[in-house]
Design an enzyme around this catalytic site. Structure first.
Site, PDB file in Angstrom:
ATOM      1  N   CYS A 286     -28.236   6.255   9.984  1.00 40.20           N
ATOM      2  CA  CYS A 286     -27.317   5.127  10.000  1.00 40.20           C
ATOM      3  C   CYS A 286     -26.598   5.139  11.353  1.00 40.20           C
ATOM      4  O   CYS A 286     -26.919   5.955  12.221  1.00 40.20           O
ATOM      5  CB  CYS A 286     -26.341   5.260   8.826  1.00 40.20           C
ATOM      6  SG  CYS A 286     -25.345   3.782   8.533  1.00 40.20           S
TER       7      CYS A 286
ATOM      8  N   ARG B 285       0.817  -1.219   0.000  1.00 45.63           N
ATOM      9  CA  ARG B 285       0.000   0.000   0.000  1.00 45.63           C
ATOM     10  C   ARG B 285       0.855   1.276   0.000  1.00 45.63           C
ATOM     11  O   ARG B 285       0.477   2.283   0.602  1.00 45.63           O
ATOM     12  CB  ARG B 285      -0.979   0.000   1.175  1.00 45.63           C
ATOM     13  CG  ARG B 285      -2.148  -0.969   0.989  1.00 45.63           C
ATOM     14  CD  ARG B 285      -3.090  -0.919   2.151  1.00 45.63           C
ATOM     15  NE  ARG B 285      -2.437  -1.373   3.374  1.00 45.63           N
ATOM     16  CZ  ARG B 285      -2.765  -0.978   4.601  1.00 45.63           C
ATOM     17  NH1 ARG B 285      -3.749  -0.141   4.772  1.00 45.63           N
ATOM     18  NH2 ARG B 285      -2.113  -1.441   5.640  1.00 45.63           N
TER      19      ARG B 285
ATOM     20  N   HIS C 250     -23.900  11.574   8.203  1.00 44.25           N
ATOM     21  CA  HIS C 250     -22.606  11.716   7.528  1.00 44.25           C
ATOM     22  C   HIS C 250     -21.970  13.083   7.746  1.00 44.25           C
ATOM     23  O   HIS C 250     -20.829  13.298   7.386  1.00 44.25           O
ATOM     24  CB  HIS C 250     -22.756  11.441   6.033  1.00 44.25           C
ATOM     25  CG  HIS C 250     -23.231  10.053   5.769  1.00 44.25           C
ATOM     26  ND1 HIS C 250     -24.571   9.752   5.597  1.00 44.25           N
ATOM     27  CD2 HIS C 250     -22.572   8.874   5.710  1.00 44.25           C
ATOM     28  CE1 HIS C 250     -24.695   8.445   5.421  1.00 44.25           C
ATOM     29  NE2 HIS C 250     -23.508   7.886   5.492  1.00 44.25           N
TER      30      HIS C 250
ATOM     31  N   GLU D 158     -32.007   4.407   5.364  1.00 43.42           N
ATOM     32  CA  GLU D 158     -31.316   5.678   5.177  1.00 43.42           C
ATOM     33  C   GLU D 158     -32.037   6.454   4.098  1.00 43.42           C
ATOM     34  O   GLU D 158     -32.392   5.896   3.066  1.00 43.42           O
ATOM     35  CB  GLU D 158     -29.875   5.421   4.729  1.00 43.42           C
ATOM     36  CG  GLU D 158     -29.075   6.682   4.582  1.00 43.42           C
ATOM     37  CD  GLU D 158     -28.139   6.618   3.389  1.00 43.42           C
ATOM     38  OE1 GLU D 158     -26.946   6.476   3.588  1.00 43.42           O
ATOM     39  OE2 GLU D 158     -28.635   6.727   2.265  1.00 43.42           O
TER      40      GLU D 158
ATOM     41  N   GLU E 119     -21.780  -1.162  19.985  1.00 45.80           N
ATOM     42  CA  GLU E 119     -20.833  -1.810  19.047  1.00 45.80           C
ATOM     43  C   GLU E 119     -19.364  -1.410  19.244  1.00 45.80           C
ATOM     44  O   GLU E 119     -18.589  -1.403  18.292  1.00 45.80           O
ATOM     45  CB  GLU E 119     -21.255  -1.568  17.584  1.00 45.80           C
ATOM     46  CG  GLU E 119     -22.669  -2.050  17.281  1.00 45.80           C
ATOM     47  CD  GLU E 119     -23.094  -1.859  15.825  1.00 45.80           C
ATOM     48  OE1 GLU E 119     -22.233  -1.795  14.934  1.00 45.80           O
ATOM     49  OE2 GLU E 119     -24.319  -1.771  15.585  1.00 45.80           O
TER      50      GLU E 119
ATOM     51  N   GLY F   7     -27.361   1.545  15.878  1.00 42.26           N
ATOM     52  CA  GLY F   7     -26.517   0.522  16.494  1.00 42.26           C
ATOM     53  C   GLY F   7     -25.225   1.031  17.076  1.00 42.26           C
ATOM     54  O   GLY F   7     -24.949   0.837  18.241  1.00 42.26           O
TER      55      GLY F   7
ATOM     56  N   LYS G 235     -20.595   3.431  -6.662  1.00 42.78           N
ATOM     57  CA  LYS G 235     -19.972   2.143  -6.960  1.00 42.78           C
ATOM     58  C   LYS G 235     -19.794   1.898  -8.448  1.00 42.78           C
ATOM     59  O   LYS G 235     -20.669   2.182  -9.241  1.00 42.78           O
ATOM     60  CB  LYS G 235     -20.805   1.009  -6.376  1.00 42.78           C
ATOM     61  CG  LYS G 235     -20.624   0.875  -4.883  1.00 42.78           C
ATOM     62  CD  LYS G 235     -21.722   0.055  -4.292  1.00 42.78           C
ATOM     63  CE  LYS G 235     -21.436  -1.391  -4.398  1.00 42.78           C
ATOM     64  NZ  LYS G 235     -20.238  -1.859  -3.711  1.00 42.78           N
TER      65      LYS G 235
HETATM   66  N1  GLN Z   1     -25.490  -1.346  12.997  1.00 44.82           N
HETATM   67  C1  GLN Z   1     -24.506  -0.733  12.145  1.00 44.82           C
HETATM   68  C2  GLN Z   1     -24.024   0.565  12.775  1.00 44.82           C
HETATM   69  O1  GLN Z   1     -24.787   1.223  13.401  1.00 44.82           O
HETATM   70  C3  GLN Z   1     -25.046  -0.457  10.773  1.00 44.82           C
HETATM   71  C4  GLN Z   1     -23.980   0.059   9.841  1.00 44.82           C
HETATM   72  C5  GLN Z   1     -24.425   0.239   8.401  1.00 44.82           C
HETATM   73  O2  GLN Z   1     -25.570   0.321   8.107  1.00 44.82           O
HETATM   74  N2  GLN Z   1     -23.507   0.310   7.490  1.00 44.82           N
HETATM   75  O3  GLN Z   1     -22.901   0.961  12.626  1.00 44.82           O
HETATM   76 ZN    ZN Z   2     -26.576   2.252   7.532  1.00 47.57          ZN
END
Ligand code: GLN
Ligand code: ZN
Length: 761
Positions: A727, A15, A695, A666, A485, A433, A111
């Site tokens: 998200c 890299r 974001h 989303e 998480e 999450g 993408k």
């Molecule tokens: N549960 C995940 C989070 O909250 C979902 C992430 C995602 O949708 N890419 O980070």
């Molecule tokens: Zn998400």
């Protein structure tokens, strides 16, 4: 036959490319040194291909960020918000478009077909294209001067470029083609004057579904371009699928045609044997998988090449697409199980395969016999390894019935029971999450991984984070909580590390976008679960509060789509294996007293096949796999799911068919569109459309969120609506997170007063 390549990974063996880019952006590398470092990587990449014995080596595929951006910039497609005063585009402007600056937002990123590579979307609005620089000429000269390589320049074709661009109306497409064609022709004639004999023009768009209008445009483009040159030959290169209309494509007036014989579902081969191949044209046969990471079955590839040779006299042996989608080399993978490592083939090994096949065809199979025996042995060893012979897993998949993917009762029955159990207020609030992954969280994980911290120390660190955020969520008055998480780096890696059948390479990086690289897990064996993966943290979180805590899992399709997957069995079977493993986890959570479980599927949509007519099949098994992972719970247990990355209107039926009790979607990037699809579609299960964009670091106001809620509730039933961000919040900072969620709760409280009467009737 001749050996060839279509594109080489630019990131460097370790890299180096990423490191150089990031050092330059951070101001730690002078521009001149930066150019010198990149040149070294570029030449090194070419040299490797030369030393391998590849006869046709691509030039101009190297980039400073993204090859679509390179093409756009080459033709002067520079959005007006960036500085440009004619001539060659400066490095500063180039990176401003890629990354944004304090005054202007970056170009949108999306993408590249159905890969995990992201390109910068060219913007055409208000632009007059000009040729700013013939970068292919520069690349060609450099390879010739420095390494004596007569490279084959690679250029993204005009139709693919325009179809992937935004900022013009459909009826303006023809005019755009007319503007670009003279510039493309100029690039071609300059190359011709330099003595270049072949150019590779990439038009992957040809493998998507083409309309009659598309075909008219493509015919015009290639008539024009072939007429603009005399001694320069055009190889029209397609990949990622079979060409949509074989007779049409072979009828185009180009000198060579590149076809993908790996990801074509057999359709290119069927077409060539039905219609033949035009005499006098060269066939670039993509026989080595440019997207997968497994050693090729050379016997079978030789057979394929010989079969193709019956129809096409002149064949070039090629990978199925640019090798930018696979890691550089398996050379450093000393930590992997040798059985697995010996069956892997990354870019450098794929080039060896191409050279070996070329030799075998040209000089006879006897010459490559030892290689044939060797590869057959390696492939067999993996095929027969115990990791691919987990009988219990095979039996589960073999005996899978439709019934097994269904919950015990229908959604409305479950809803009543869940309402009684959870007694949530109208418009329940929750999050997706994750909570902020602070530098402290990441540092703790590093210390634990490097064994500087003991297991106990790390666990208690994680527990403290969970405790802190459970308290924060209670203070915020959220209704459904999450543990946050903190123990996860990445939503696929975390599960892959705990499931059987997964392996992790040391250096198997591929470029995702710009300097960002990802190291996808390798699914090489049968997938199974031997120990619970998430129960400990979830149960701990639940023990701290009376409010419900959602368990948090990544769904089977997202795990599949973000990994390198074994290719000896169909993808859907791997999906079912993962689903059965997740089902065990879901049951373990339920047995441990967790009443709500969210199974995220952000990557469901991105697995969609390029051709519309293949969608139903994919959606059918992916929906089935998702349902299977969640089907065995009690009616009272509430299954949630989450999706992101916009554009759901065309698969709304399938989203509903997931049969999740609650879904969060989303919406920040496609709000209006999504809302309007619910106008005509009656969604009858719990649903939360993100009410703010996570974001951005900006804290959205109560009023903004109220607008979002009101808009959604014009088409959705308030009794089914949930309030949540777009998200996960892992990329946000503490202050932003708490302030935004506090506003979200305020907006919800106001909305409850307003919509209470609606619920009553
Ligand atoms: N549960 C995940 C989070 O909250 C979902 C992430 C995602 O949708 N890419 O980070
Ligand atoms: Zn998400």
């Amino acid at each position: 036959m001749k050996s060839s390549n279509l594109g080489y990974p630019r990131i460097g063996q370790n890299r180096e490319w990423k490191k150089a880019l990031e050092a330059f952006w951070a101001g730690k590398l002078e521009e001149a040194d930066f150019h010198a470092q990149l040149k070294q990587i570029r030449l090194q990449n070419l040299k490797k291909q030369q030393e391998q014995g590849i006869e046709i080596i691509p030039v101009g595929d190297f980039t400073y960020y993204d090859h679509i951006l390179d093409t756009a910039v080459m033709f002067g497609l520079i959005p007006a918000r960036f500085e440009y005063n004619g001539g060659k585009v400066s490095l500063a402007t180039y990176y401003d478009i890629a990354r944004g600056n304090t005054k202007a937002t970056a170009g949108e990123m999306t993408k590249w077909f159905n890969t995990n590579y992201h390109y910068i979307v060219p913007e055409l609005k208000g632009i007059k294209p000009v040729l700013t620089e013939n970068r292919l000429l520069t690349a060609y000269r450099e390879a010739k001067q420095e390494l004596n390589i007569e490279g084959r320049p690679v250029l993204v074709g005009p139709y693919t470029l325009l179809k992937l661009s935004k900022g013009y109306e459909q009826q303006e497409l023809g005019a755009w083609i007319e503007q670009l064609l003279p510039l493309y022709a100029q690039v071609l004639t300059e190359l011709q004057a330099e003595g270049v004999t072949w150019i590779q023009i990439d038009e992957p768009i040809i493998t998507t579904s083409l309309s009659n209008d598309d075909k008219k445009h493509i015919t015009h483009i290639y008539n024009y371009l072939t007429n603009s040159v005399s001694s320069l030959n055009i190889l029209l290169q397609t990949y990622f699928e079979a060409v949509d209309d074989y007779e049409f494509v072979t009828g185009l007036p180009v000198h060579g045609l590149g076809l993908d014989f790996v990801h074509d579902r057999g359709a290119n081969l069927a077409a060539i044997s039905k219609f033949g191949f035009p005499a006098g044209k060269v066939l670039s046969a993509g026989v080595i998988d440019g997207r997968g990471i497994w050693k090729a079955d050379l016997h079978q590839k030789l057979k394929l090449l010989k079969e193709l040779n019956q129809y096409a006299a002149q064949i070039i042996i090629a990978p199925s697409n640019s090798l930018l989608h696979v890691p550089v080399t398996t050379a450093g993978e000393t930590k992997l199980d040798p059985v697995l490592r010996d069956a892997l083939s990354f870019a450098d090994e794929k080039l060896t395969e191409i050279v070996t096949l070329t030799k075998g065809i040209n000089e006879g199979e006897a010459v490559i016999e030892s290689q044939l025996i060797d590869v057959a042995k390696r492939r067999d060893t993996l095929a027969q390894s115990p990791s691919r012979d987990v009988k219990s897993v095979h039996a589960l998949v073999a005996n899978l019935t439709d019934e097994q993917s269904n919950r015990k009762s229908k959604a409305e029955v479950r809803r009543k029971l869940q309402e009684q159990k959870f007694k949530l207020p109208l418009l329940p609030t929750t999050t997706i999450g994750s909570f902020p992954q602070t530098p402290e969280v990441r540092a703790a994980r590093q210390k634990w991984r490097k064994k500087i911290w003991s297991e106990e120390r790390y666990n208690s660190f994680i527990e403290n984070e969970i405790k802190f955020w459970i308290e924060e969520q209670e203070k915020l008055n959220l209704d459904v909580l999450v543990h946050g998480e903190f123990e996860r780096t990445d939503m696929v890696e975390f599960f892959g590390e705990k499931l059987e059948g997964f392996a992790f390479t040391s250096n198997g990086w591929v470029q995702s976008y710009g300097s960002r690289c990802v190291k996808p897990p390798v699914i090489y064996g049968d997938v199974d679960l031997s120990q619970p993966m998430t129960v400990k943290e979830t149960v701990f979180a639940q023990s701290l509060t009376k409010l419900p805590v959602k368990g948090m899992l990544t769904g089977p399709i997202t795990i599949l789509n973000w990994s390198f997957v074994r290719d000896d069995i169909p993808r859907k079977e791997v999906a079912y294996q993962i689903a059965f493993a997740l089902q065990k986890e879901v049951e373990a959570l339920e047995n441990a007293g967790i009443g709500m479980i969210q199974v995220d599927e952000p990557a469901l949509r991105e697995g969609l096949p390029l051709k519309r007519e293949q969608w139903a099949e994919y959606l059918n098994w992916s929906v089935r796999a998702f349902k299977l992972s969640t089907a065995t719970v009690q009616d009272e247990t509430q299954i949630h799911t989450h999706m992101c990355y916009s554009e759901f209107h065309d698969i709304i039926d399938d989203i509903s068919a997931l049969d999740a009790d609650v879904i969060s979607i989303e919406t920040s990037r496609s709000h209006g569109e999504l809302i309007s699809s619910f106008e005509s579609y009656h969604y009858d299960k719990g649903i939360g459309l993100g009410v703010y964009d996570i974001h951005s670091p900006r804290v959205p106001s109560v009023e903004e969120m109220t607008v979002m809620i009101d808009r959604a509730l014009r088409v959705l039933d308030p009794a089914l609506f949930w309030i949540n961000p777009d998200c996960g919040l892992k990329t946000r900072k503490y202050d932003e997170t708490v302030a935004a969620l506090a506003n979200m709760v305020k907006a919800t409280e106001a909305a409850r007063l307003k919509y209470n009467s609606v619920k009553a009737k």
